[in-house]
Motif scaffolding. Structure first.
Motif, PDB file in Angstrom:
ATOM      1  N   PHE A  39       0.817  -1.222   0.000  1.00  0.00           N
ATOM      2  CA  PHE A  39       0.000   0.000   0.000  1.00  0.00           C
ATOM      3  C   PHE A  39       0.852   1.274   0.000  1.00  0.00           C
ATOM      4  CE2 PHE A  39      -2.739  -3.147   2.235  1.00  0.00           C
ATOM      5  CZ  PHE A  39      -3.763  -3.201   1.291  1.00  0.00           C
ATOM      6  N   ILE A  40       2.162   1.139   0.016  1.00  0.00           N
ATOM      7  CA  ILE A  40       3.020   2.318   0.118  1.00  0.00           C
ATOM      8  C   ILE A  40       2.808   3.304  -1.039  1.00  0.00           C
ATOM      9  CG2 ILE A  40       5.427   3.111   0.041  1.00  0.00           C
ATOM     10  CD1 ILE A  40       6.120   0.711   1.843  1.00  0.00           C
ATOM     11  N   PRO A  41       2.747   2.865  -2.292  1.00  0.00           N
ATOM     12  CA  PRO A  41       2.487   3.842  -3.365  1.00  0.00           C
ATOM     13  C   PRO A  41       1.184   4.604  -3.151  1.00  0.00           C
ATOM     14  CG  PRO A  41       3.245   1.766  -4.290  1.00  0.00           C
ATOM     15  CD  PRO A  41       2.997   1.513  -2.842  1.00  0.00           C
ATOM     16  N   GLN A  42       0.151   3.908  -2.682  1.00  0.00           N
ATOM     17  CA  GLN A  42      -1.152   4.543  -2.446  1.00  0.00           C
ATOM     18  C   GLN A  42      -1.057   5.607  -1.364  1.00  0.00           C
ATOM     19  OE1 GLN A  42      -4.338   1.776  -1.357  1.00  0.00           O
ATOM     20  NE2 GLN A  42      -5.257   3.342  -0.038  1.00  0.00           N
ATOM     21  N   VAL A  43      -0.425   5.279  -0.220  1.00  0.00           N
ATOM     22  CA  VAL A  43      -0.387   6.248   0.884  1.00  0.00           C
ATOM     23  C   VAL A  43       0.469   7.456   0.525  1.00  0.00           C
ATOM     24  CG1 VAL A  43      -0.792   4.450   2.611  1.00  0.00           C
ATOM     25  CG2 VAL A  43       1.552   5.158   2.123  1.00  0.00           C
ATOM     26  N   LEU A  77      12.104  -3.168   6.814  1.00  0.00           N
ATOM     27  CA  LEU A  77      12.889  -3.392   5.602  1.00  0.00           C
ATOM     28  C   LEU A  77      13.753  -2.168   5.278  1.00  0.00           C
ATOM     29  CD1 LEU A  77      10.182  -5.053   3.310  1.00  0.00           C
ATOM     30  CD2 LEU A  77      11.736  -6.132   4.951  1.00  0.00           C
ATOM     31  N   GLU A  78      14.755  -2.389   4.451  1.00  0.00           N
ATOM     32  CA  GLU A  78      15.568  -1.272   3.982  1.00  0.00           C
ATOM     33  C   GLU A  78      14.779  -0.437   2.972  1.00  0.00           C
ATOM     34  OE1 GLU A  78      19.316  -2.458   2.432  1.00  0.00           O
ATOM     35  OE2 GLU A  78      20.015  -3.355   4.311  1.00  0.00           O
ATOM     36  N   ARG A  79      15.146   0.821   2.889  1.00  0.00           N
ATOM     37  CA  ARG A  79      14.483   1.719   1.943  1.00  0.00           C
ATOM     38  C   ARG A  79      14.769   1.263   0.510  1.00  0.00           C
ATOM     39  NH1 ARG A  79      15.851   8.206   1.195  1.00  0.00           N
ATOM     40  NH2 ARG A  79      14.427   8.594  -0.548  1.00  0.00           N
ATOM     41  N   PRO A  80      13.700   1.099  -0.304  1.00  0.00           N
ATOM     42  CA  PRO A  80      13.912   0.755  -1.718  1.00  0.00           C
ATOM     43  C   PRO A  80      14.682   1.858  -2.433  1.00  0.00           C
ATOM     44  CG  PRO A  80      11.628   0.411  -1.067  1.00  0.00           C
ATOM     45  CD  PRO A  80      12.279   1.170   0.039  1.00  0.00           C
ATOM     46  N   ALA A  81      15.480   1.487  -3.366  1.00  0.00           N
ATOM     47  CA  ALA A  81      16.323   2.456  -4.075  1.00  0.00           C
ATOM     48  C   ALA A  81      15.503   3.494  -4.826  1.00  0.00           C
ATOM     49  CB  ALA A  81      17.247   1.719  -5.045  1.00  0.00           C
ATOM     50  N   ASP A  82      14.308   3.107  -5.285  1.00  0.00           N
ATOM     51  CA  ASP A  82      13.506   4.026  -6.097  1.00  0.00           C
ATOM     52  C   ASP A  82      12.440   4.758  -5.279  1.00  0.00           C
ATOM     53  OD1 ASP A  82      11.983   1.818  -5.519  1.00  0.00           O
ATOM     54  OD2 ASP A  82      11.167   1.555  -7.537  1.00  0.00           O
ATOM     55  N   PHE A  83      12.525   4.685  -3.944  1.00  0.00           N
ATOM     56  CA  PHE A  83      11.516   5.333  -3.109  1.00  0.00           C
ATOM     57  C   PHE A  83      11.896   6.786  -2.868  1.00  0.00           C
ATOM     58  CE2 PHE A  83       9.676   6.383   1.107  1.00  0.00           C
ATOM     59  CZ  PHE A  83       8.338   6.211   0.783  1.00  0.00           C
ATOM     60  N   ALA A  84      10.934   7.711  -3.079  1.00  0.00           N
ATOM     61  CA  ALA A  84      11.256   9.145  -3.040  1.00  0.00           C
ATOM     62  C   ALA A  84      10.987   9.791  -1.681  1.00  0.00           C
ATOM     63  CB  ALA A  84      10.455   9.871  -4.124  1.00  0.00           C
ATOM     64  N   GLY A  85      10.160   9.198  -0.838  1.00  0.00           N
ATOM     65  CA  GLY A  85       9.809   9.817   0.433  1.00  0.00           C
ATOM     66  C   GLY A  85      10.784   9.475   1.540  1.00  0.00           C
ATOM     67  N   ALA A  86      10.423   9.860   2.761  1.00  0.00           N
ATOM     68  CA  ALA A  86      11.248   9.541   3.933  1.00  0.00           C
ATOM     69  C   ALA A  86      11.010   8.085   4.343  1.00  0.00           C
ATOM     70  CB  ALA A  86      10.907  10.469   5.080  1.00  0.00           C
ATOM     71  N   TRP A  87      12.056   7.471   4.877  1.00  0.00           N
ATOM     72  CA  TRP A  87      11.973   6.058   5.263  1.00  0.00           C
ATOM     73  C   TRP A  87      12.714   5.892   6.589  1.00  0.00           C
ATOM     74  CZ3 TRP A  87       9.648   2.191   2.184  1.00  0.00           C
ATOM     75  CH2 TRP A  87       9.807   0.867   2.628  1.00  0.00           C
ATOM     76  N   ILE A  88      12.026   5.302   7.579  1.00  0.00           N
ATOM     77  CA  ILE A  88      12.667   5.022   8.859  1.00  0.00           C
ATOM     78  C   ILE A  88      12.698   3.505   9.051  1.00  0.00           C
ATOM     79  CG2 ILE A  88      12.600   5.336  11.366  1.00  0.00           C
ATOM     80  CD1 ILE A  88      11.102   7.941  10.936  1.00  0.00           C
TER      81      ILE A  88
END
Length: 509
Positions: free
Chosen positions: A68-72, A84-95
């Motif tokens: 659901f991450i793309p949706q939120v 999990l580790e932050r995906p390489a193509d993810f643009a937002g903040a990741w903790i």
């Protein structure tokens, strides 16, 4: 019961905003993203994610919220908490965190500025009695003219607003949000049931309890906990500091051996303990009880006084629930006058020894009892107030702890005159096999019984057999208004079906 909708939404606060940096520091997580971004809410539910929210992605047995991450993010979320580790193509903040459920509780408490610290929060745990005790405790501030918040098995309440409960103990995100709303509404007190599984899942973490109540411990939920030792260890979280802090006062039933162990240990550690009991002369106790279908009377003894007390609640188990509420009310600082006024008027929780009103000369009672100990308790109550026969209708849940089915059958047979074994929520199991498992216990007692898998037919059959002074007990579902067969949920309300059967009944004689 008709429920208005509680909108458990973010409440604006004049407190300083919580940033991603704050969340990362609080959770011990590794932040990738702009640490200065403000976080306005934390949620595990993709439908609640909006502008400024932080989404907690939990991987469960049945689903993975990461999908659901793309949706939120499209809905305005500022980032994600995940193991999990932050995906390489993810643009937002990741903790990234080690334990996502623990981090969720920490983050939600931080974003909502620890609302439990601004309330007198009462947490109630134990196998039996949690729900009724919660209703009784919540009635005390209401009798004092104060709004109160409550969460539990039946419903969530916020002042005069009510919402049907999704689970006994809400997820940490929902609980912290609701408590912040309670503060803004002007509540001074909040009451919650704390289930063992909820505490294992960190739903009660980062809550500061003014009072923690232990009701009792008997066999239940062993499909999850596996052993009584694990079950007991989970219950103790409410008292031993593993949730983040320890309660200011622990109210403990010392007629229960587990309660004796807990009270003695906490007191040795210098913590404040208030004991209640019926069999022992302790801090809060009851003497000379009398029971009828109209309620109960006893002498209520506290450290300062002894008074006569009456209640509309029926049966010995409710003495314990009442004493727990009295002890909690005193610990919260309410006067005995306010406490007794509240408890003498409170009718308790729906589906707990709830009588179905009708014009006949026998009683029909619906109760939530769904373990062997709970069934024994409600049958002892029924025996106390019944001059005729007890006709018991009960079943056992499918896809749940099968080890309690035979003991439930034995409990039903031991104190009933007639047992009608039926379905509860069979779920994906064969209803006939569930009935066969429980039948083993009934056979040990030698009592007459019938097996009727269709629950509606079983209730009609039981009520059709009732004579003058009999009591028909319909056990297992209580307040629930559904039945789960296979993977489908159907509307089914024991109280509705009982009234239907009473209307269809051919008068005896």
């Amino acid at each position: 019961m008709i429920y208005s909708r509680i909108q458990i939404t973010h409440v604006a606060s004049n407190k300083e905003s919580t940033t991603l940096k704050d969340i990362a520091r609080t959770t011990g997580g590794r932040l990738s993203g702009d640490e200065r971004v403000a976080v306005t809410d934390v949620t595990h539910d993709s439908r609640q994610a909006g502008q400024g929210s932080l989404f907690v992605a939990i991987r469960g047995e049945l689903f993975d919220a990461h999908k659901f991450i793309p949706q939120v993010m499209q809905q305005g979320a500022v980032g994600v908490i995940s193991e999990l580790e932050r995906p390489a193509d993810f643009a937002g903040a990741w903790i990234q965190v080690e334990n996502v459920r623990r981090a969720m509780a920490l983050a939600a408490a931080a974003v909502h500025h620890h609302p439990s610290r601004e309330l007198q929060l009462v947490g109630i745990t134990g196998t039996n009695g949690k729900t009724t005790t919660a209703y009784l405790v919540a009635s005390i501030p209401e009798a004092a003219g104060e709004p109160v918040a409550m969460t539990g098995t039946v419903e969530y309440r916020l002042g005069k607003e009510r919402k049907k409960a999704g689970r006994t103990t809400p997820e940490a995100t929902d609980m912290q949000r609701l408590l912040r709303q309670a503060v803004e509404l002007g509540c001074k007190t909040a009451v919650m049931e704390c289930s063992s599984q909820a505490m294992d899942f960190h739903r009660c973490d980062e809550l500061d309890y003014a009072v923690a109540v232990f009701t009792n411990l008997t066999r239940d939920h062993l499909d999850y906990h596996k052993t009584m030792e694990n079950y007991w260890y989970a219950k103790q979280r409410l008292f031993d500091g593993r949730l983040g802090s320890r309660p200011k006062t622990s109210v403990i039933n010392v007629d229960d051996p587990y309660g004796v162990e807990l009270a003695n240990r906490l007191e040795k550690e210098g913590l404040r303990v208030v004991r209640y009991a019926v069999k022992l002369n302790t801090d809060v106790t009851a003497r000379d009880p009398e029971f009828s279908l109209a309620g109960m009377r006893f002498r209520l003894r506290t450290p300062d006084t002894e008074i006569g007390f009456h209640s509309p609640l029926v049966g010995p188990p409710h003495i314990y629930n009442t004493l727990a509420a009295v002890a909690s009310g005193l610990a919260l600082g309410y006067s005995l006058e306010v406490i007794t006024k509240a408890l003498e008027e409170c009718t308790g929780a729906p589906g707990r020894f709830e009588r179905i009103a009708h014009d006949g000369d026998f009683a029909v009672v619906v109760d939530y009892a769904h373990s062997d100990d709970a069934l024994l308790n409600v049958l002892r109550t029924a025996r106390e107030v019944t001059r005729g026969r007890i006709i018991t209708v009960f079943g056992c849940g499918g896809d749940r702890d099968a080890s309690k089915r035979a003991p439930m059958g034995e409990a039903a047979g031991s104190l009933s005159d007639i047992v009608i074994l039926t379905s509860d929520n069979p779920r994906t199991e064969d209803p006939k096999q569930i009935l066969a498992d429980a039948e083993v216990g009934i056979q040990k007692t030698g009592k007459p019984y019938e097996k009727i898998a269709d629950r509606r037919e079983a209730i009609h059959h039981a009520i059709a057999q009732a004579h003058t002074d009999d009591l028909v007990l319909i056990a297992g579902k209580g307040h629930e208004d559904y039945q789960i067969i296979g993977r489908e949920v159907f509307h089914f309300d024991d109280k509705e079906v009982a009234r239907e059967a009473l209307s269809a009944r051919v008068p005896k004689g």
